[in-house]
Design an enzyme around this catalytic site. Structure first.
Site, short mmCIF file in Angstrom:
data_model
loop_
_atom_site.label_atom_id
_atom_site.label_comp_id
_atom_site.label_asym_id
_atom_site.label_seq_id
_atom_site.Cartn_x
_atom_site.Cartn_y
_atom_site.Cartn_z
N ASP A 49 0.87 -1.18 0.00
CA ASP A 49 0.00 0.00 0.00
C ASP A 49 0.90 1.22 0.00
OD1 ASP A 49 -1.69 2.10 0.37
OD2 ASP A 49 -2.78 1.21 2.06
N LYS A 76 -2.41 16.78 -10.74
CA LYS A 76 -1.86 16.33 -12.03
C LYS A 76 -1.07 17.47 -12.70
CE LYS A 76 -3.15 12.02 -12.13
NZ LYS A 76 -2.14 10.96 -12.01
N TYR A 125 -7.73 16.87 -7.85
CA TYR A 125 -7.09 15.92 -8.78
C TYR A 125 -6.40 16.68 -9.93
CZ TYR A 125 -6.73 12.12 -12.24
OH TYR A 125 -6.29 11.21 -13.18
N ASN A 163 2.97 5.48 -11.77
CA ASN A 163 1.65 5.46 -12.42
C ASN A 163 0.49 5.37 -11.43
OD1 ASN A 163 -0.40 4.49 -14.66
ND2 ASN A 163 -0.33 2.87 -13.10
N1 LIG Z 1 -8.11 6.15 -16.88
C1 LIG Z 1 -8.05 7.43 -17.21
O1 LIG Z 1 -8.97 7.95 -17.89
C2 LIG Z 1 -6.87 8.29 -16.82
C3 LIG Z 1 -6.75 9.54 -17.44
C4 LIG Z 1 -5.68 10.34 -17.07
C5 LIG Z 1 -4.76 9.91 -16.15
N2 LIG Z 1 -4.91 8.69 -15.57
C6 LIG Z 1 -3.90 8.28 -14.57
O2 LIG Z 1 -3.38 7.03 -14.95
C7 LIG Z 1 -2.92 6.34 -13.79
C8 LIG Z 1 -3.48 4.94 -13.80
O3 LIG Z 1 -4.88 5.02 -13.75
P1 LIG Z 1 -5.84 3.87 -14.32
O4 LIG Z 1 -6.94 4.54 -15.04
O5 LIG Z 1 -5.04 2.83 -15.01
O6 LIG Z 1 -6.48 3.34 -12.95
P2 LIG Z 1 -6.67 1.89 -12.33
O7 LIG Z 1 -7.00 0.88 -13.36
O8 LIG Z 1 -7.62 2.10 -11.20
O9 LIG Z 1 -5.22 1.59 -11.76
C9 LIG Z 1 -4.73 2.23 -10.63
C10 LIG Z 1 -3.58 1.44 -10.08
O10 LIG Z 1 -3.09 2.09 -8.89
C11 LIG Z 1 -3.01 1.12 -7.86
N3 LIG Z 1 -3.22 1.73 -6.56
C12 LIG Z 1 -4.29 2.45 -6.13
N4 LIG Z 1 -4.14 2.79 -4.85
C13 LIG Z 1 -2.95 2.26 -4.45
C14 LIG Z 1 -2.23 2.27 -3.22
N5 LIG Z 1 -2.72 2.88 -2.12
N6 LIG Z 1 -1.05 1.63 -3.16
C15 LIG Z 1 -0.56 0.99 -4.26
N7 LIG Z 1 -1.16 0.98 -5.44
C16 LIG Z 1 -2.35 1.61 -5.53
C17 LIG Z 1 -4.11 0.11 -8.18
O11 LIG Z 1 -3.79 -1.16 -7.64
P3 LIG Z 1 -4.40 -1.81 -6.31
O12 LIG Z 1 -5.85 -1.42 -6.23
O13 LIG Z 1 -4.16 -3.27 -6.53
O14 LIG Z 1 -3.58 -1.25 -5.21
C18 LIG Z 1 -3.99 0.04 -9.69
O15 LIG Z 1 -2.98 -0.87 -10.06
C19 LIG Z 1 -3.37 7.19 -12.60
O16 LIG Z 1 -2.29 7.98 -12.16
C20 LIG Z 1 -4.46 8.06 -13.18
O17 LIG Z 1 -4.62 9.28 -12.49
C21 LIG Z 1 -5.95 7.86 -15.89
#
Ligand SMILES: NC(=O)c1ccc[n+]([C@@H]2O[C@H](COP(=O)([O-])OP(=O)(O)OC[C@H]3O[C@@H](n4cnc5c(N)ncnc54)[C@H](OP(=O)(O)O)[C@@H]3O)[C@@H](O)[C@H]2O)c1
Length: 271
Positions: free
Chosen positions: A66, A160, A156, A91
């Site tokens: 975590d 970012k 957020y 990430n």
């Molecule tokens: N999807 C979008 O539209 C989008 C757009 C712009 C930017 N982003 C950015 O892209 C990145 C990835 O997002 P995603 O969309 O791929 O989201 P996601 O599928 O929810 O993945 C998030 C990852 O972060 C991990 N995580 C969350 N809380 C954590 C903690 N306390 N400790 C360790 N790991 C943690 C989660 O794993 P566990 O739950 O297993 O811990 C998961 O592997 C983020 O920084 C997000 O802000 C996403």
């Protein structure tokens, strides 16, 4: 694309259990880089590690952690002690939308810590090593909304924007030390994070959601070539409009209208 193995034997990917992070891990492993997969869901990390080792013959290590826990970076450092870490992909991220005062302060502070302070800590911890030996690469994950303040995603979007600014500055600082820094700013991307987003229904927003594999591919292709990349033409155009064409006040109003329409009213908490 640069030979990613030239940065070092191993890459650390935070948030590798799903979404964009999982795709970074898959593509790094396919390029022959050993991967250290970090997130909380151990079962997912272990399954992915086994799959990547079998498919690509790389060493894959699952580190269930975590990252919001006290001493998380020290624990991660212990877990990778002795490895030649060449690439760090910061990430992992979480997201809350909704009227600011209705959201729990503890949730907003977690966003600040995981999406903002963690990339800073990773940059400092591994950047020192990279600069000292003149080899390494840091990838930071920002967002296309970093271009403007965004009502109902106020914290957020601000975090970012911080990540983008940090990465672009480090890109310049570390260039003379042969260390590459890239900030990738995805637009809406089809991940669990998007599907489970609290306070907002992304299906209410116009436009196709990007494949997370494309986000990771675009980032890795641009590593060592530029400081910042926005995957997708429409996201790039929206960024240019938000940054240069519209006055700041108009951009804030536009985002307020767009995001305001997609709010679900389920966000929030009292903490
Ligand atoms: N999807 C979008 O539209 C989008 C757009 C712009 C930017 N982003 C950015 O892209 C990145 C990835 O997002 P995603 O969309 O791929 O989201 P996601 O599928 O929810 O993945 C998030 C990852 O972060 C991990 N995580 C969350 N809380 C954590 C903690 N306390 N400790 C360790 N790991 C943690 C989660 O794993 P566990 O739950 O297993 O811990 C998961 O592997 C983020 O920084 C997000 O802000 C996403």
């Amino acid at each position: 694309m640069k030979d990613l193995r030239a940065y070092g034997d191993h890459a650390i990917v935070t948030g590798a259990s799903s979404g964009i992070g999982e795709q970074f891990a898959r593509q790094l492993a396919a390029a022959g880089v050993n991967v250290v997969l970090v997130a909380r869901r151990k079962d997912r990390l272990e399954a992915l590690a086994a799959e990547l080792s079998a498919a690509h013959g790389v060493e894959s290590r699952a580190v269930a952690l975590d990252l919001l826990a006290d001493g998380a970076i020290d624990e991660l450092s212990r877990q990778v002690d002795g490895l030649d870490i060449g690439i760090v992909v910061a990430n992992a991220g979480i997201y809350y939308a909704g009227p600011f005062v209705e959201n729990a302060l503890s949730d907003e502070l977690d966003v600040l810590a995981l999406d903002g302070a963690l990339p800073l800590q990773l940059a400092h911890r591994f950047g020192r090593e990279f600069v000292g030996r003149r080899r390494g690469a840091l990838v930071l994950v920002s967002s296309s909304i970093a271009a403007s303040p965004v009502p109902y995603e106020a914290n957020y979007a601000a975090v970012k924007a911080y990540v983008l600014s940090l990465g672009q500055a480090l890109h310049h600082e570390w260039r003379k030390d042969d260390v590459d820094v890239l900030v990738v700013s995805p637009g809406p991307t089809q991940t669990e994070g998007l599907d489970n987003a609290v306070g907002i229904d992304f299906s209410m927003l116009a436009g196709a959601k990007m494949d997370p594999a494309r986000v990771a591919r675009t980032a890795l292709r641009n590593l060592g070539r530029r400081a910042h990349v926005i995957p997708g033409l429409s996201n790039t155009l929206a960024d240019l409009a938000g940054r240069y064409l519209l006055p700041r006040s108009a951009s804030v109003r536009m985002y307020g209208r767009i995001i305001g329409r997609a709010l679900t009213g389920t966000a929030g908490g009292a903490a």
